[in-house]
Design a protein around this motif. Structure first.
Motif, PDB file in Angstrom:
ATOM      1  N   ALA A   1       2.740  28.796 -26.057  1.00 22.40           N
ATOM      2  CA  ALA A   1       2.789  27.409 -26.517  1.00 22.40           C
ATOM      3  C   ALA A   1       2.597  26.440 -25.354  1.00 22.40           C
ATOM      4  O   ALA A   1       1.920  25.404 -25.484  1.00 22.40           O
ATOM      5  N   ARG A   2       3.184  26.752 -24.216  1.00 26.11           N
ATOM      6  CA  ARG A   2       3.052  25.892 -23.040  1.00 26.11           C
ATOM      7  C   ARG A   2       1.592  25.817 -22.581  1.00 26.11           C
ATOM      8  O   ARG A   2       1.055  24.730 -22.324  1.00 26.11           O
TER       9      ARG A   2
ATOM     10  N   GLU B   1       4.570  15.786 -25.086  1.00 26.21           N
ATOM     11  CA  GLU B   1       4.875  14.884 -23.978  1.00 26.21           C
ATOM     12  C   GLU B   1       5.780  15.559 -22.957  1.00 26.21           C
ATOM     13  O   GLU B   1       5.542  15.491 -21.744  1.00 26.21           O
ATOM     14  N   TYR B   2       6.813  16.235 -23.447  1.00 31.16           N
ATOM     15  CA  TYR B   2       7.740  16.932 -22.535  1.00 31.16           C
ATOM     16  C   TYR B   2       7.003  18.006 -21.734  1.00 31.16           C
ATOM     17  O   TYR B   2       7.162  18.106 -20.500  1.00 31.16           O
TER      18      TYR B   2
ATOM     19  N   GLY C   1      -1.318   9.957 -36.074  1.00 36.93           N
ATOM     20  CA  GLY C   1      -0.220  10.434 -36.908  1.00 36.93           C
ATOM     21  C   GLY C   1       0.618  11.545 -36.335  1.00 36.93           C
ATOM     22  O   GLY C   1       1.538  12.032 -37.000  1.00 36.93           O
ATOM     23  N   PHE C   2       0.345  11.988 -35.103  1.00 34.94           N
ATOM     24  CA  PHE C   2       1.122  13.072 -34.502  1.00 34.94           C
ATOM     25  C   PHE C   2       2.278  12.508 -33.675  1.00 34.94           C
ATOM     26  O   PHE C   2       2.106  11.524 -32.949  1.00 34.94           O
ATOM     27  N   ALA C   3       3.446  13.154 -33.789  1.00 38.32           N
ATOM     28  CA  ALA C   3       4.624  12.674 -33.061  1.00 38.32           C
ATOM     29  C   ALA C   3       4.488  12.908 -31.560  1.00 38.32           C
ATOM     30  O   ALA C   3       4.840  12.056 -30.744  1.00 38.32           O
TER      31      ALA C   3
ATOM     32  N   ASP D   1      -1.536   9.344 -15.841  1.00 40.48           N
ATOM     33  CA  ASP D   1      -2.221   8.293 -16.601  1.00 40.48           C
ATOM     34  C   ASP D   1      -3.084   8.898 -17.701  1.00 40.48           C
ATOM     35  O   ASP D   1      -3.128   8.390 -18.827  1.00 40.48           O
ATOM     36  N   ALA D   2      -3.772   9.979 -17.374  1.00 41.70           N
ATOM     37  CA  ALA D   2      -4.619  10.659 -18.365  1.00 41.70           C
ATOM     38  C   ALA D   2      -3.768  11.249 -19.483  1.00 41.70           C
ATOM     39  O   ALA D   2      -4.157  11.224 -20.666  1.00 41.70           O
ATOM     40  N   ILE D   3      -2.596  11.762 -19.133  1.00 39.15           N
ATOM     41  CA  ILE D   3      -1.689  12.326 -20.141  1.00 39.15           C
ATOM     42  C   ILE D   3      -1.185  11.228 -21.074  1.00 39.15           C
ATOM     43  O   ILE D   3      -1.146  11.412 -22.296  1.00 39.15           O
ATOM     44  N   GLU D   4      -0.809  10.089 -20.514  1.00 45.99           N
ATOM     45  CA  GLU D   4      -0.315   8.978 -21.337  1.00 45.99           C
ATOM     46  C   GLU D   4      -1.399   8.487 -22.294  1.00 45.99           C
ATOM     47  O   GLU D   4      -1.126   8.184 -23.461  1.00 45.99           O
ATOM     48  N   THR D   5      -2.639   8.407 -21.818  1.00 46.60           N
ATOM     49  CA  THR D   5      -3.755   7.986 -22.675  1.00 46.60           C
ATOM     50  C   THR D   5      -3.963   8.984 -23.806  1.00 46.60           C
ATOM     51  O   THR D   5      -4.176   8.600 -24.963  1.00 46.60           O
TER      52      THR D   5
END
Length: 301
Positions: free
Chosen positions: A61-62, A23-24, A16-18, A3-7
């Motif tokens: 990057a991860r 997300e992945y 403006g960021f894709a 839920d925190a990630i989705e927010t």
């Protein structure tokens, strides 16, 4: 944690960021943490997950993706641990660009005009595209997405760019004249039609442009000073470097010029613009002299 990630993702997207890669990665990390029964970010778990990347750059990057998320979520919940972002010690290396001379750009355009069929549209399409890139500093993706409606009296309307922003790029009178000559020859239809098309009238594809450009570099006799050949993207670098070389004198005015250039080129962060200083020996020399004067005499040169 999901839920925190989705927010977090939703908030970033509104700016403006894709966020497709983020997300992945973050959902992959959340699943990894869930397997360990964790609902909060823990440093060891984040590092263990990031270490699954096949290269140092990907592991870095991860981990940085997790760190950016934690910095956001800790504002409301300090239960999440912030891993050390530089744990893997990766450093981003930028490829040294080839800075085209005015003569080299002229030779590229001339070589394009000799493409076959000589009486067809292809030579003029390639020549106009090269001239437009060199005179505006557009990304090749931005140029290929241009439609007839995007060519306005005030300049080129660049829609939904790399960072999902729209900007207006003014054109010099000579660039306007050249583009109008091409459009008259091209005989456009509706406003939604692409500016640059192939021989079948379809939108020009990047791979076709790149392959043709690589051949034109050889035909124009352009040789790089480095081990790698000159690239199409280097036209953008060349524009930025020439703009900086022609910037006003004086530190304050040069700083304002840098900020204006960042906006013009569609950079989301001015640090991306500052990198062009490194590609310009005389500008980098000026920076070094200013730094030396400040360290030795306590003043800016």
């Amino acid at each position: 944690m999901l839920d925190a990630i989705e927010t977090y993702l939703a908030l970033r997207r509104t700016t403006g960021f894709a966020m497709s890669t983020a997300e992945y990665l973050l959902k992959s990390f959340a699943a990894f943490a869930a397997e360990r029964g964790q609902t909060y970010v823990e440093t060891k778990t984040a590092i263990d997950w990031a270490a699954l990347g096949p290269s140092v750059a990907q592991r870095d990057a991860r981990l940085r993706a997790v760190c950016r998320f934690v910095r956001h979520v800790r504002v409301e919940d300090v239960g999440h641990e912030l891993p050390p972002a530089n744990h893997f010690g990766a450093r981003k290396k930028r490829r040294t660009p080839h800075i085209y001379t005015t003569d080299e750009i002229s030779r590229l355009v001339e070589a394009a005009l000799r493409l076959r069929p000589t009486r067809g549209l292809r030579p003029h399409t390639q020549a106009t595209l090269i001239a437009l890139l060199s005179s505006t500093g557009l990304r090749i993706s931005e140029a290929l997405k241009l439609t007839i409606a995007d060519v306005t009296r005030d300049g080129l309307l660049i829609r939904e760019t790399k960072f999902r922003k729209t900007r207006l790029v003014p054109l010099h009178d000579t660039a306007v004249a050249g583009l109008q000559r091409y459009l008259a020859r091209r005989r456009p239809g509706s406003d939604d039609d692409p500016v640059f098309i192939d021989k079948r009238g379809r939108p020009l594809r990047y791979i076709a442009v790149k392959e043709t450009f690589d051949r034109l570099v050889d035909k124009a006799g352009i040789r790089s000073t480095s081990a790698r050949r000159p690239r199409l993207h280097d036209l953008r670098h060349t524009f930025a470097v020439r703009a900086l070389q022609g910037s006003p004198t004086g530190r304050g005015r040069c700083g304002a010029h840098m900020a204006a250039l960042a906006t013009y080129m569609g950079h989301v962060n001015i640090y991306a613009t500052y990198w062009y200083l490194e590609a310009t020996p005389d500008l980098l020399r000026d920076v070094a002299m200013a730094g030396e004067a400040f360290m030795s005499e306590g003043r800016l040169a």
